[in-house]
Design a protein around this motif. Sequence first.
Motif, mmCIF file in Angstrom:
data_model
loop_
_atom_site.group_PDB
_atom_site.id
_atom_site.type_symbol
_atom_site.label_atom_id
_atom_site.label_comp_id
_atom_site.label_asym_id
_atom_site.label_seq_id
_atom_site.Cartn_x
_atom_site.Cartn_y
_atom_site.Cartn_z
ATOM 1 N N HIS A 1 0.792 -1.263 -0.044
ATOM 2 C CA HIS A 1 0.013 -0.086 -0.013
ATOM 3 C C HIS A 1 0.759 1.227 0.061
ATOM 4 O O HIS A 1 0.663 2.413 -0.989
ATOM 5 N N HIS A 2 1.760 1.435 0.935
ATOM 6 C CA HIS A 2 2.778 2.528 0.958
ATOM 7 C C HIS A 2 3.946 2.423 1.694
ATOM 8 O O HIS A 2 4.151 1.290 2.247
ATOM 9 N N VAL A 3 5.035 3.186 1.391
ATOM 10 C CA VAL A 3 6.355 3.037 2.014
ATOM 11 C C VAL A 3 6.366 4.582 2.342
ATOM 12 O O VAL A 3 5.936 5.736 1.865
ATOM 13 N N ALA A 4 6.965 4.803 3.636
ATOM 14 C CA ALA A 4 7.053 6.137 4.345
ATOM 15 C C ALA A 4 8.603 6.358 4.512
ATOM 16 O O ALA A 4 9.093 5.397 4.881
ATOM 17 N N GLN B 1 1.691 3.991 -2.701
ATOM 18 C CA GLN B 1 1.987 5.242 -2.357
ATOM 19 C C GLN B 1 3.176 5.334 -1.710
ATOM 20 O O GLN B 1 3.859 4.510 -1.114
ATOM 21 N N ILE B 2 3.918 6.553 -2.030
ATOM 22 C CA ILE B 2 5.037 6.926 -1.313
ATOM 23 C C ILE B 2 4.828 8.083 -0.478
ATOM 24 O O ILE B 2 4.329 9.220 -0.903
ATOM 25 N N HIS B 3 5.253 7.833 0.954
ATOM 26 C CA HIS B 3 4.860 9.250 1.921
ATOM 27 C C HIS B 3 6.177 9.673 1.949
ATOM 28 O O HIS B 3 6.986 8.962 2.751
ATOM 29 N N LEU B 4 6.519 10.860 1.813
ATOM 30 C CA LEU B 4 7.626 11.641 2.193
ATOM 31 C C LEU B 4 7.300 12.460 3.437
ATOM 32 O O LEU B 4 6.224 13.074 3.710
ATOM 33 N N MET B 5 8.072 12.194 4.483
ATOM 34 C CA MET B 5 8.000 12.679 5.662
ATOM 35 C C MET B 5 9.255 13.638 6.254
ATOM 36 O O MET B 5 10.258 13.325 6.236
ATOM 37 N N GLU B 6 8.946 14.901 6.327
ATOM 38 C CA GLU B 6 10.075 16.072 6.734
ATOM 39 C C GLU B 6 10.373 15.806 7.950
ATOM 40 O O GLU B 6 9.561 15.912 8.925
ATOM 41 N N VAL B 7 11.679 15.404 8.354
ATOM 42 C CA VAL B 7 12.090 15.449 9.509
ATOM 43 C C VAL B 7 13.663 16.293 9.419
ATOM 44 O O VAL B 7 14.136 15.998 8.452
ATOM 45 N N ASP B 8 13.967 16.803 10.694
ATOM 46 C CA ASP B 8 15.293 17.508 10.828
ATOM 47 C C ASP B 8 16.343 16.504 10.514
ATOM 48 O O ASP B 8 17.602 16.897 9.905
ATOM 49 N N GLU B 9 16.429 15.518 11.282
ATOM 50 C CA GLU B 9 17.522 14.239 10.926
ATOM 51 C C GLU B 9 16.876 13.295 10.561
ATOM 52 O O GLU B 9 16.575 12.230 11.237
ATOM 53 N N PRO B 10 16.771 13.176 9.354
ATOM 54 C CA PRO B 10 15.957 11.711 8.920
ATOM 55 C C PRO B 10 16.907 10.431 9.026
ATOM 56 O O PRO B 10 18.079 10.550 9.094
ATOM 57 N N SER B 11 16.216 9.390 9.212
ATOM 58 C CA SER B 11 16.918 8.182 9.331
ATOM 59 C C SER B 11 16.996 7.429 8.176
ATOM 60 O O SER B 11 15.979 7.269 7.298
ATOM 61 N N ILE B 12 18.372 7.167 7.557
ATOM 62 C CA ILE B 12 18.342 6.820 6.080
ATOM 63 C C ILE B 12 19.178 5.450 6.214
ATOM 64 O O ILE B 12 20.224 5.535 6.813
ATOM 65 N N PRO B 13 18.468 4.206 5.977
ATOM 66 C CA PRO B 13 19.249 3.108 6.112
ATOM 67 C C PRO B 13 20.190 3.029 5.105
ATOM 68 O O PRO B 13 19.960 3.403 3.927
ATOM 69 N N SER B 14 21.306 2.212 5.820
ATOM 70 C CA SER B 14 22.430 2.125 4.789
ATOM 71 C C SER B 14 22.234 1.469 3.637
ATOM 72 O O SER B 14 22.700 1.529 2.313
#
Length: 93
Positions: A3-6, A48-61
């Motif tokens: 359904h979606h990824v955030a 759906q693709i959900h883009l969530m704005e955060v000051d320090e995003p958690s980005i998987p390596s």
Amino acid sequence: MLHHVALEISPDHVADDSRFWALAGFEEVAVPEALGDGFTWFEKGGTQIHLMEVDEPSIPSRGHVAIVARDFNETIKRLADAGFEGEERAELW
């Protein structure tokens, strides 16, 4: 079907990330008002693709999102023409 990824993104990447998903064939859709500001959503074929704005995003390596692009070569060309870089890899699936 998924359904979606955030995805967490920094606020200064919203424009570029939004352009990427639009070029990949996704359309921007309305975000429920209850969520407030800081979200941008895209949809294609029920996913759906959900883009969530955060000051320090958690980005998987190593984590990533994979989509099906029926017009693969055209999609890659659109992205390259818009300045996005990519690299070919072996299909492992």
